[in-house]
Design a protein around this motif. Structure first.
Motif, PDB file in Angstrom:
ATOM      1  N   PHE A 111      -0.720  -8.669   3.701  1.00 33.74           N
ATOM      2  CA  PHE A 111       0.242  -7.989   4.526  1.00 33.74           C
ATOM      3  C   PHE A 111       0.285  -6.349   3.209  1.00 33.74           C
ATOM      4  CE2 PHE A 111       2.470 -11.148   6.207  1.00 33.74           C
ATOM      5  CZ  PHE A 111       3.368 -10.770   7.456  1.00 33.74           C
ATOM      6  N   ILE A 112       0.088  -5.442   3.999  1.00 33.99           N
ATOM      7  CA  ILE A 112       0.023  -4.249   2.943  1.00 33.99           C
ATOM      8  C   ILE A 112       1.534  -3.553   2.759  1.00 33.99           C
ATOM      9  CG2 ILE A 112      -1.087  -2.067   2.553  1.00 33.99           C
ATOM     10  CD1 ILE A 112      -3.285  -4.222   2.337  1.00 33.99           C
ATOM     11  N   TYR A 113       1.955  -2.910   2.077  1.00 32.41           N
ATOM     12  CA  TYR A 113       3.390  -2.897   1.523  1.00 32.41           C
ATOM     13  C   TYR A 113       2.967  -0.880   0.791  1.00 32.41           C
ATOM     14  CZ  TYR A 113       5.665  -6.683   1.864  1.00 32.41           C
ATOM     15  OH  TYR A 113       6.049  -7.990   2.197  1.00 32.41           O
ATOM     16  N   PRO A 114       3.129   0.023   1.678  1.00 29.40           N
ATOM     17  CA  PRO A 114       3.481   1.188   0.998  1.00 29.40           C
ATOM     18  C   PRO A 114       3.728   2.106  -0.014  1.00 29.40           C
ATOM     19  CG  PRO A 114       4.272   1.426   3.527  1.00 29.40           C
ATOM     20  CD  PRO A 114       3.732   0.096   2.498  1.00 29.40           C
ATOM     21  N   VAL A 115       2.691   2.480  -0.895  1.00 26.76           N
ATOM     22  CA  VAL A 115       4.168   2.697  -2.257  1.00 26.76           C
ATOM     23  C   VAL A 115       3.862   4.252  -2.905  1.00 26.76           C
ATOM     24  CG1 VAL A 115       4.067   0.185  -3.229  1.00 26.76           C
ATOM     25  CG2 VAL A 115       2.298   2.065  -3.575  1.00 26.76           C
ATOM     26  N   LYS A 116       4.475   5.082  -3.157  1.00 29.45           N
ATOM     27  CA  LYS A 116       4.361   6.555  -4.210  1.00 29.45           C
ATOM     28  C   LYS A 116       3.930   6.255  -5.383  1.00 29.45           C
ATOM     29  CE  LYS A 116       7.622   8.126  -0.786  1.00 29.45           C
ATOM     30  NZ  LYS A 116       9.192   7.887  -1.218  1.00 29.45           N
ATOM     31  N   ASP A 117       3.959   5.424  -5.475  1.00 32.96           N
ATOM     32  CA  ASP A 117       3.576   5.018  -7.470  1.00 32.96           C
ATOM     33  C   ASP A 117       2.601   4.208  -7.381  1.00 32.96           C
ATOM     34  OD1 ASP A 117       3.223   5.037 -10.058  1.00 32.96           O
ATOM     35  OD2 ASP A 117       4.924   6.184 -10.373  1.00 32.96           O
ATOM     36  N   ALA A 118       1.179   3.769  -7.013  1.00 28.12           N
ATOM     37  CA  ALA A 118       0.533   2.874  -7.631  1.00 28.12           C
ATOM     38  C   ALA A 118       0.971   1.901  -9.135  1.00 28.12           C
ATOM     39  CB  ALA A 118      -0.519   2.937  -7.279  1.00 28.12           C
ATOM     40  N   ALA A 119       0.846   2.836  -9.478  1.00 27.08           N
ATOM     41  CA  ALA A 119       0.799   2.113 -11.195  1.00 27.08           C
ATOM     42  C   ALA A 119       2.968   1.577 -10.830  1.00 27.08           C
ATOM     43  CB  ALA A 119       1.026   3.654 -12.328  1.00 27.08           C
ATOM     44  N   ARG A 120       3.634   2.047 -10.955  1.00 24.01           N
ATOM     45  CA  ARG A 120       4.461   1.531 -10.485  1.00 24.01           C
ATOM     46  C   ARG A 120       4.509   0.324  -9.680  1.00 24.01           C
ATOM     47  NH1 ARG A 120       9.175   5.109  -8.205  1.00 24.01           N
ATOM     48  NH2 ARG A 120       8.505   4.831  -6.635  1.00 24.01           N
ATOM     49  N   ALA A 121       4.614   0.044  -8.587  1.00 19.65           N
ATOM     50  CA  ALA A 121       3.873  -0.602  -7.695  1.00 19.65           C
ATOM     51  C   ALA A 121       3.035  -1.784  -7.807  1.00 19.65           C
ATOM     52  CB  ALA A 121       3.943  -0.269  -6.771  1.00 19.65           C
ATOM     53  N   LYS A 122       2.153  -1.127  -8.677  1.00 20.13           N
ATOM     54  CA  LYS A 122       1.819  -2.635  -9.791  1.00 20.13           C
ATOM     55  C   LYS A 122       2.665  -3.566 -10.761  1.00 20.13           C
ATOM     56  CE  LYS A 122      -2.284   0.016  -9.641  1.00 20.13           C
ATOM     57  NZ  LYS A 122      -3.963   0.364 -10.736  1.00 20.13           N
ATOM     58  N   SER A 123       2.641  -2.475 -11.422  1.00 20.53           N
ATOM     59  CA  SER A 123       3.442  -3.314 -12.503  1.00 20.53           C
ATOM     60  C   SER A 123       4.540  -4.136 -12.287  1.00 20.53           C
ATOM     61  CB  SER A 123       4.622  -2.631 -13.403  1.00 20.53           C
ATOM     62  OG  SER A 123       5.170  -3.080 -14.471  1.00 20.53           O
ATOM     63  N   PHE A 124       5.363  -3.779 -11.037  1.00 21.23           N
ATOM     64  CA  PHE A 124       6.663  -4.346 -10.234  1.00 21.23           C
ATOM     65  C   PHE A 124       6.181  -5.659  -9.379  1.00 21.23           C
ATOM     66  CE2 PHE A 124       9.210  -5.282  -6.287  1.00 21.23           C
ATOM     67  CZ  PHE A 124      10.151  -5.067  -7.084  1.00 21.23           C
ATOM     68  N   TYR A 125       4.995  -5.678  -8.747  1.00 22.83           N
ATOM     69  CA  TYR A 125       5.004  -6.767  -8.295  1.00 22.83           C
ATOM     70  C   TYR A 125       3.910  -8.275  -8.760  1.00 22.83           C
ATOM     71  CZ  TYR A 125       6.331  -4.745  -4.014  1.00 22.83           C
ATOM     72  OH  TYR A 125       7.192  -3.708  -2.453  1.00 22.83           O
ATOM     73  N   LYS A 181       5.086  -8.735 -11.873  1.00 19.98           N
ATOM     74  CA  LYS A 181       5.963  -9.081 -12.500  1.00 19.98           C
ATOM     75  C   LYS A 181       7.463 -10.409 -11.751  1.00 19.98           C
ATOM     76  CE  LYS A 181       6.745  -5.112 -15.816  1.00 19.98           C
ATOM     77  NZ  LYS A 181       8.097  -4.665 -15.944  1.00 19.98           N
ATOM     78  N   LEU A 182       6.783  -9.707 -10.254  1.00 20.35           N
ATOM     79  CA  LEU A 182       7.755 -10.316  -9.240  1.00 20.35           C
ATOM     80  C   LEU A 182       6.968 -11.791  -9.013  1.00 20.35           C
ATOM     81  CD1 LEU A 182       9.892 -10.564  -7.113  1.00 20.35           C
ATOM     82  CD2 LEU A 182       8.514  -9.095  -5.355  1.00 20.35           C
ATOM     83  N   LEU A 183       5.618 -11.441  -8.707  1.00 18.80           N
ATOM     84  CA  LEU A 183       4.481 -12.712  -8.667  1.00 18.80           C
ATOM     85  C   LEU A 183       4.489 -13.177  -9.404  1.00 18.80           C
ATOM     86  CD1 LEU A 183       2.908 -10.703  -5.478  1.00 18.80           C
ATOM     87  CD2 LEU A 183       4.454 -12.773  -5.297  1.00 18.80           C
ATOM     88  N   GLY A 184       4.412 -13.047 -10.636  1.00 18.64           N
ATOM     89  CA  GLY A 184       4.019 -13.289 -11.780  1.00 18.64           C
ATOM     90  C   GLY A 184       2.282 -13.604 -11.918  1.00 18.64           C
ATOM     91  N   ILE A 185       1.386 -12.634 -11.457  1.00 20.29           N
ATOM     92  CA  ILE A 185      -0.036 -12.357 -11.257  1.00 20.29           C
ATOM     93  C   ILE A 185      -0.512 -11.283 -11.076  1.00 20.29           C
ATOM     94  CG2 ILE A 185      -0.694 -14.746 -10.153  1.00 20.29           C
ATOM     95  CD1 ILE A 185      -0.387 -12.825  -7.256  1.00 20.29           C
ATOM     96  N   GLU A 186      -1.700 -10.918 -11.524  1.00 18.97           N
ATOM     97  CA  GLU A 186      -2.045  -9.410 -11.777  1.00 18.97           C
ATOM     98  C   GLU A 186      -2.910  -9.551 -10.132  1.00 18.97           C
ATOM     99  OE1 GLU A 186      -1.962  -6.638 -13.744  1.00 18.97           O
ATOM    100  OE2 GLU A 186      -1.000  -8.356 -15.488  1.00 18.97           O
ATOM    101  N   PRO A 187      -2.572  -7.977  -9.282  1.00 19.27           N
ATOM    102  CA  PRO A 187      -2.963  -7.311  -8.672  1.00 19.27           C
ATOM    103  C   PRO A 187      -5.099  -7.856  -8.455  1.00 19.27           C
ATOM    104  CG  PRO A 187      -3.062  -5.875  -9.313  1.00 19.27           C
ATOM    105  CD  PRO A 187      -2.422  -6.810  -9.948  1.00 19.27           C
ATOM    106  N   HIS A 188      -5.176  -8.567  -6.902  1.00 21.40           N
ATOM    107  CA  HIS A 188      -6.917  -9.295  -7.381  1.00 21.40           C
ATOM    108  C   HIS A 188      -7.570  -8.706  -6.370  1.00 21.40           C
ATOM    109  CE1 HIS A 188      -5.210  -8.941  -2.546  1.00 21.40           C
ATOM    110  NE2 HIS A 188      -6.247  -8.927  -2.742  1.00 21.40           N
ATOM    111  N   CYS A 189      -6.705  -6.801  -5.625  1.00 21.51           N
ATOM    112  CA  CYS A 189      -7.413  -5.990  -5.580  1.00 21.51           C
ATOM    113  C   CYS A 189      -6.495  -4.453  -5.820  1.00 21.51           C
ATOM    114  CB  CYS A 189      -7.345  -5.362  -3.603  1.00 21.51           C
ATOM    115  SG  CYS A 189      -8.188  -4.237  -3.291  1.00 21.51           S
ATOM    116  N   ASN A 190      -7.387  -3.940  -7.000  1.00 20.36           N
ATOM    117  CA  ASN A 190      -6.767  -2.996  -7.342  1.00 20.36           C
ATOM    118  C   ASN A 190      -7.905  -1.266  -7.285  1.00 20.36           C
ATOM    119  OD1 ASN A 190      -5.421  -0.584  -9.277  1.00 20.36           O
ATOM    120  ND2 ASN A 190      -6.455  -1.794 -11.114  1.00 20.36           N
TER     121      ASN A 190
END
Length: 97
Positions: A8-22, A24-33
């Protein structure tokens, strides 16, 4: 043959903020950046397929309309999307070989 909806792809306006939020939510770093899918207006599920060109054409032959042509979004990963007769958008994703 598909592997099912796995992405699932979630569009965001601020990629840095979204990476930090998700992260923290999921407890993992992005696998695709990467800055993929700019311009989508809603989350979109992607059906993983073995042969995206064949699946894409089959759906068009069945009456679907092109939402996004097949394109390489980096590292050999291919994505596309179509709209069904009811206007639902269906994403297709072929992983790199």
């Amino acid at each position: 043959m598909t592997q099912g909806i796995k992405t699932f792809i979630y569009p965001v306006k601020d990629a840095a903020r979204a990476k930090s939020f998700y992260s923290k939510l999921l407890g993992i770093e992005p696998h695709c950046n990467e800055p993929y899918y700019v311009g989508l207006t809603a989350p979109l599920g992607y059906v993983h397929v073995a042969a995206i060109q064949n699946t894409f054409q089959s759906l068009l032959d069945s009456g679907a309309k092109i939402e996004q042509e097949v394109k390489n979004v980096g590292g050999g990963r291919l994505v596309a999307s179509v709209k069904d007769a009811d206007g639902n958008v269906i994403g297709l994703l072929q992983s790199a070989a």
